[in-house]
Design a protein around this motif. Sequence first.
Motif, PDB file in Angstrom:
ATOM      1  N   LEU A   1      -6.529 -56.760 -22.839  1.00  0.00           N
ATOM      2  CA  LEU A   1      -7.285 -55.534 -23.096  1.00  0.00           C
ATOM      3  C   LEU A   1      -8.649 -55.788 -23.714  1.00  0.00           C
ATOM      4  N   ASN A   2      -9.152 -57.000 -23.645  1.00  0.00           N
ATOM      5  CA  ASN A   2     -10.446 -57.278 -24.261  1.00  0.00           C
ATOM      6  C   ASN A   2     -11.063 -58.530 -23.661  1.00  0.00           C
ATOM      7  N   ASN A   3     -12.332 -58.700 -23.924  1.00  0.00           N
ATOM      8  CA  ASN A   3     -13.066 -59.917 -23.581  1.00  0.00           C
ATOM      9  C   ASN A   3     -14.025 -60.198 -24.730  1.00  0.00           C
ATOM     10  N   TYR A   4     -14.322 -61.464 -24.945  1.00  0.00           N
ATOM     11  CA  TYR A   4     -15.423 -61.795 -25.837  1.00  0.00           C
ATOM     12  C   TYR A   4     -16.138 -62.991 -25.280  1.00  0.00           C
ATOM     13  N   TRP A   5     -17.384 -63.142 -25.683  1.00  0.00           N
ATOM     14  CA  TRP A   5     -18.108 -64.356 -25.330  1.00  0.00           C
ATOM     15  C   TRP A   5     -18.877 -64.846 -26.543  1.00  0.00           C
ATOM     16  N   ILE A   6     -19.101 -66.138 -26.547  1.00  0.00           N
ATOM     17  CA  ILE A   6     -19.841 -66.822 -27.605  1.00  0.00           C
ATOM     18  C   ILE A   6     -20.920 -67.642 -26.913  1.00  0.00           C
ATOM     19  N   ASP A   7     -22.162 -67.438 -27.302  1.00  0.00           N
ATOM     20  CA  ASP A   7     -23.298 -68.149 -26.727  1.00  0.00           C
ATOM     21  C   ASP A   7     -23.915 -69.007 -27.826  1.00  0.00           C
ATOM     22  N   PRO A   8     -23.416 -70.253 -27.989  1.00  0.00           N
ATOM     23  CA  PRO A   8     -23.927 -71.098 -29.065  1.00  0.00           C
ATOM     24  C   PRO A   8     -25.427 -71.376 -28.963  1.00  0.00           C
ATOM     25  N   ALA A   9     -25.959 -71.505 -27.758  1.00  0.00           N
ATOM     26  CA  ALA A   9     -27.377 -71.826 -27.586  1.00  0.00           C
ATOM     27  C   ALA A   9     -28.271 -70.721 -28.136  1.00  0.00           C
ATOM     28  N   LYS A  10     -27.865 -69.475 -27.979  1.00  0.00           N
ATOM     29  CA  LYS A  10     -28.666 -68.344 -28.462  1.00  0.00           C
ATOM     30  C   LYS A  10     -28.111 -67.763 -29.760  1.00  0.00           C
ATOM     31  N   HIS A  11     -27.096 -68.409 -30.301  1.00  0.00           N
ATOM     32  CA  HIS A  11     -26.436 -67.992 -31.537  1.00  0.00           C
ATOM     33  C   HIS A  11     -26.067 -66.504 -31.484  1.00  0.00           C
ATOM     34  N   MET A  12     -25.355 -66.158 -30.388  1.00  0.00           N
ATOM     35  CA  MET A  12     -24.935 -64.771 -30.174  1.00  0.00           C
ATOM     36  C   MET A  12     -23.456 -64.746 -29.802  1.00  0.00           C
ATOM     37  N   ALA A  13     -22.828 -63.635 -30.107  1.00  0.00           N
ATOM     38  CA  ALA A  13     -21.447 -63.421 -29.693  1.00  0.00           C
ATOM     39  C   ALA A  13     -21.240 -61.919 -29.548  1.00  0.00           C
ATOM     40  N   ALA A  14     -20.283 -61.550 -28.705  1.00  0.00           N
ATOM     41  CA  ALA A  14     -19.999 -60.134 -28.511  1.00  0.00           C
ATOM     42  C   ALA A  14     -18.524 -59.951 -28.179  1.00  0.00           C
ATOM     43  N   VAL A  15     -18.016 -58.776 -28.485  1.00  0.00           N
ATOM     44  CA  VAL A  15     -16.637 -58.395 -28.183  1.00  0.00           C
ATOM     45  C   VAL A  15     -16.692 -57.124 -27.349  1.00  0.00           C
ATOM     46  N   PHE A  16     -15.879 -57.080 -26.310  1.00  0.00           N
ATOM     47  CA  PHE A  16     -15.807 -55.932 -25.413  1.00  0.00           C
ATOM     48  C   PHE A  16     -14.335 -55.582 -25.245  1.00  0.00           C
ATOM     49  N   MET A  17     -13.946 -54.400 -25.715  1.00  0.00           N
ATOM     50  CA  MET A  17     -12.543 -53.995 -25.642  1.00  0.00           C
ATOM     51  C   MET A  17     -12.412 -52.801 -24.701  1.00  0.00           C
ATOM     52  N   THR A  18     -11.457 -52.899 -23.759  1.00  0.00           N
ATOM     53  CA  THR A  18     -11.355 -51.886 -22.722  1.00  0.00           C
ATOM     54  C   THR A  18     -10.172 -50.950 -22.879  1.00  0.00           C
ATOM     55  N   GLN A  19      -9.031 -51.478 -23.247  1.00  0.00           N
ATOM     56  CA  GLN A  19      -7.791 -50.690 -23.330  1.00  0.00           C
ATOM     57  C   GLN A  19      -7.369 -50.147 -21.964  1.00  0.00           C
ATOM     58  N   VAL A  20      -7.692 -50.915 -20.900  1.00  0.00           N
ATOM     59  CA  VAL A  20      -7.348 -50.522 -19.534  1.00  0.00           C
ATOM     60  C   VAL A  20      -6.541 -51.636 -18.870  1.00  0.00           C
ATOM     61  N   LEU A  21      -5.414 -51.260 -18.294  1.00  0.00           N
ATOM     62  CA  LEU A  21      -4.620 -52.196 -17.491  1.00  0.00           C
ATOM     63  C   LEU A  21      -4.640 -51.728 -16.045  1.00  0.00           C
ATOM     64  N   PRO A  22      -4.524 -52.624 -15.101  1.00  0.00           N
ATOM     65  CA  PRO A  22      -4.374 -54.058 -15.295  1.00  0.00           C
ATOM     66  C   PRO A  22      -5.685 -54.724 -15.725  1.00  0.00           C
ATOM     67  N   PHE A  23      -5.541 -55.904 -16.361  1.00  0.00           N
ATOM     68  CA  PHE A  23      -6.672 -56.712 -16.783  1.00  0.00           C
ATOM     69  C   PHE A  23      -7.593 -56.951 -15.586  1.00  0.00           C
ATOM     70  N   ALA A  24      -8.867 -57.138 -15.879  1.00  0.00           N
ATOM     71  CA  ALA A  24      -9.889 -57.364 -14.850  1.00  0.00           C
ATOM     72  C   ALA A  24     -10.024 -56.141 -13.951  1.00  0.00           C
ATOM     73  N   ASP A  25      -9.885 -54.964 -14.551  1.00  0.00           N
ATOM     74  CA  ASP A  25     -10.128 -53.708 -13.858  1.00  0.00           C
ATOM     75  C   ASP A  25     -11.570 -53.727 -13.336  1.00  0.00           C
ATOM     76  N   HIS A  26     -11.749 -53.423 -12.068  1.00  0.00           N
ATOM     77  CA  HIS A  26     -13.069 -53.554 -11.448  1.00  0.00           C
ATOM     78  C   HIS A  26     -14.122 -52.667 -12.115  1.00  0.00           C
TER      79      HIS A  26
END
Length: 169
Positions: free
Chosen positions: A124-149
């Motif tokens: 129900l979520n995704n996150y990414w970490i960008d060490p080169a740009k010192h950034m990170a983000a969290v994205f929470m969907t609460q939608v199934l199935p995972f990888a909903d288009h």
Amino acid sequence: MHKRKPDGTLEAEPLERPSVPTKFSGGGGIYSTAPDYLTLVRMLLNGGSLNNACVLRPETVALMNRNQTGDIETGRLKTMAPGLSNDVDFFPGMHLRWGLGYMITMGLVPGGRSAGSLTWGGLLNNYWIDPAKHMAAVFMTQVLPFADHHALRVYRDFEHGVYRAVGAA
């Protein structure tokens, strides 16, 4: 939590109550909040420390962030449980590898993350970490199935918007 119906609309699902596990997996079944996930990615982005507390050694985080699969492509992820997850290729045509904890984007994502960025998707979520740009983000969907288009399209727009907003695209 919501499930996508065949006509594309979302239908609320009953809230699953945590239970005492009978099987243990390396992360399956973990429930948390957006602020908790942000705390986690901030700690990882800071080499294992946060708010003057060392959670992981910097060497451990560096090992987690390194390609652990050599030239083996991550490629399209094929579901084993269609009710819980769709097949997905997060970055079609891009080289992806696995570290110890996340998928590594080997090249620059146009309008988004840098080469060497790290990502993980729970059901129900995704996150990414960008060490080169010192950034990170969290994205929470609460939608199934995972990888909903529909959710993945919003996720891409969210990523591009974050990078544009901070002038890092």
